[in-house]
Design a protein around this motif. Structure first.
Motif, PDB file in Angstrom:
ATOM      1  N   TYR A  24      -7.343  -5.421   1.271  1.00 17.21           N
ATOM      2  CA  TYR A  24      -8.089  -4.318   1.863  1.00 17.21           C
ATOM      3  C   TYR A  24      -9.511  -4.259   1.312  1.00 17.21           C
ATOM      4  O   TYR A  24      -9.735  -4.501   0.118  1.00 17.21           O
ATOM      5  CB  TYR A  24      -7.372  -2.998   1.598  1.00 17.21           C
ATOM      6  N   ASN A  50       0.831  -1.206   0.000  1.00 20.76           N
ATOM      7  CA  ASN A  50       0.000   0.000   0.000  1.00 20.76           C
ATOM      8  C   ASN A  50       0.867   1.258   0.000  1.00 20.76           C
ATOM      9  O   ASN A  50       0.369   2.347  -0.275  1.00 20.76           O
ATOM     10  CB  ASN A  50      -0.937  -0.009   1.213  1.00 20.76           C
ATOM     11  N   ILE A 109      -7.088   1.063  -2.268  1.00 19.38           N
ATOM     12  CA  ILE A 109      -5.809   0.832  -1.586  1.00 19.38           C
ATOM     13  C   ILE A 109      -5.184  -0.441  -2.138  1.00 19.38           C
ATOM     14  O   ILE A 109      -5.843  -1.481  -2.225  1.00 19.38           O
ATOM     15  CB  ILE A 109      -6.013   0.714  -0.070  1.00 19.38           C
ATOM     16  N   LYS A 110      -3.926  -0.356  -2.497  1.00 22.27           N
ATOM     17  CA  LYS A 110      -3.227  -1.517  -3.042  1.00 22.27           C
ATOM     18  C   LYS A 110      -3.001  -2.559  -1.949  1.00 22.27           C
ATOM     19  O   LYS A 110      -2.668  -2.227  -0.810  1.00 22.27           O
ATOM     20  CB  LYS A 110      -1.889  -1.088  -3.642  1.00 22.27           C
ATOM     21  N   ASN A 111      -3.171  -3.830  -2.299  1.00 19.10           N
ATOM     22  CA  ASN A 111      -2.938  -4.921  -1.363  1.00 19.10           C
ATOM     23  C   ASN A 111      -1.445  -5.078  -1.071  1.00 19.10           C
ATOM     24  O   ASN A 111      -0.591  -4.572  -1.805  1.00 19.10           O
ATOM     25  CB  ASN A 111      -3.510  -6.223  -1.906  1.00 19.10           C
ATOM     26  N   ASP A 112      -1.139  -5.798   0.012  1.00 19.84           N
ATOM     27  CA  ASP A 112       0.251  -6.065   0.394  1.00 19.84           C
ATOM     28  C   ASP A 112       0.566  -7.539   0.180  1.00 19.84           C
ATOM     29  O   ASP A 112      -0.239  -8.410   0.549  1.00 19.84           O
ATOM     30  CB  ASP A 112       0.483  -5.738   1.875  1.00 19.84           C
ATOM     31  N   SER A 136      -2.116  -0.218   5.752  1.00 18.50           N
ATOM     32  CA  SER A 136      -2.875   1.019   5.628  1.00 18.50           C
ATOM     33  C   SER A 136      -3.746   1.247   6.864  1.00 18.50           C
ATOM     34  O   SER A 136      -4.316   0.302   7.424  1.00 18.50           O
ATOM     35  CB  SER A 136      -3.765   0.969   4.380  1.00 18.50           C
TER      36      SER A 136
END
Length: 327
Positions: A308, A47, A313-316, A277
């Motif tokens: 998420y 993220n 929001i970008k995932n991890d 995040s």
């Protein structure tokens, strides 16, 4: 990085405590133990844009523990610890040392009294059943909801299948932290643990944490379910975790864990080595294999994936090869 004065003070404090222990008339020798674990890691997704594609080496834990039994009733523990900086900080090969444990215990029959910097009650049972601390912390420790240590005075009472623990502490910014834990083991391998914390943050603000946990352990299998509810004024948070660990051979274990973060965690960006995040609920999957390559030495290839609820929001996605050694 700590300055020379800080390091000198830290070392002298530890040496003074150890000399005091060594000087006592004791029936048993000083027991020394240690743990070291870390990773080769690669961040495939994050993220935080600056972390995507980052890779490297990190030492997440080195500790050296000294245990001394003064007599049949009194014992002392001193533990030194150090670790690498977080992945979102400037790389530094210097490890930061600090004093992890420093406490004195007194036992009498079914009661135990402890004073000093000591483990908080809430994390102990889940971490014992999980048994994979080198791979990752348990739910509330990982999410920065509960500190693993606090400074205070604790009472422990054990009778038959039940154990009650109480801790009054003042180790942080809060005015007072009150911990409690009730553990029951009604059947072989089954543990039911209900713990919590009541924080007096200041003269007008308090916070409450409640955490039930159920764990089941057999020689080749263990599993656990954990829930938590935290409230501070109008801020309410819920957490859940379920995991299973299965022995495949005498030297290999497989594990799978799922965590649910039911409200956005304001402390998530401070999570060690895996900042998340603070703006979204999330689901987290941990999976891996633990290979025991020698006595007290293992390697753990593992993945951690954060999804998420907020699609913006970008995932991890973290891939790690973790090593662990102890003596």
């Amino acid at each position: 990085m700590p300055n020379q004065k800080t390091i000198k003070t830290w070392v002298m404090t530890v040496l003074t405590m150890l000399m005091a222990v060594q000087g006592a008339k004791a029936q048993n020798a000083l027991k020394t133990s240690g743990v070291m674990f870390g990773d080769i890691y690669y961040i495939n997704q994050s993220n935080i844009d600056s972390l995507k594609g980052k890779y490297g080496f990190q030492i997440r834990r080195i500790n050296l523990t000294f245990d001394k039994k003064i007599d049949d009733a009194v014992s002392i523990r001193v533990r030194m610890e150090m670790e690498s900086p977080n992945v979102d900080r400037t790389p530094d090969t210097k490890l930061i040392p600090y004093l992890k444990d420093a406490y004195l215990s007194y036992k009498m029959e079914n009661a135990k009294f402890t004073f000093g910097v000591q483990p908080t009650i809430i994390l102990e049972t889940p971490e014992k059943v999980w048994g994979l601390r080198p791979a990752e912390k348990t739910l509330l420790d990982f999410q920065k909801v509960v500190s693993s240590r606090d400074l205070g005075f604790s009472l422990g009472f054990k009778q038959s299948i039940a154990e009650l623990n109480l801790l009054a502490a003042k180790g942080g910014k809060n005015k007072l932290n009150n911990y409690f834990g009730l553990k029951i083991q009604p059947l072989e391998g089954l543990t039911i643990d209900f713990s919590g914390r009541y924080e007096i943050i200041n003269d007008t603000t308090t916070a409450t944490l409640l955490r039930p946990f159920i764990g089941y352990e057999r020689p080749t299998f263990r599993t656990g379910v954990e829930f938590a509810y935290y409230q501070r004024e109008n801020d309410k948070q819920g957490f859940a975790s379920v995991f299973a660990v299965k022995e495949i051979t005498r030297r290999i274990e497989a594990y799978l864990r799922y965590d649910r973060i039911m409200q956005a965690n304001k402390e998530a960006n401070k999570i060690s080595y895996m900042p998340m995040s603070t703006l979204s609920k999330s689901n987290i999957i941990f999976a891996g294999l633990s290979f025991k390559i020698a006595k007290n030495v293992s390697i753990i290839p593992n993945l951690a994936y954060v999804m998420y609820d907020n699609n913006n929001i970008k995932n991890d996605l973290y891939a790690k090869l973790t090593f662990n050694a102890s003596f």
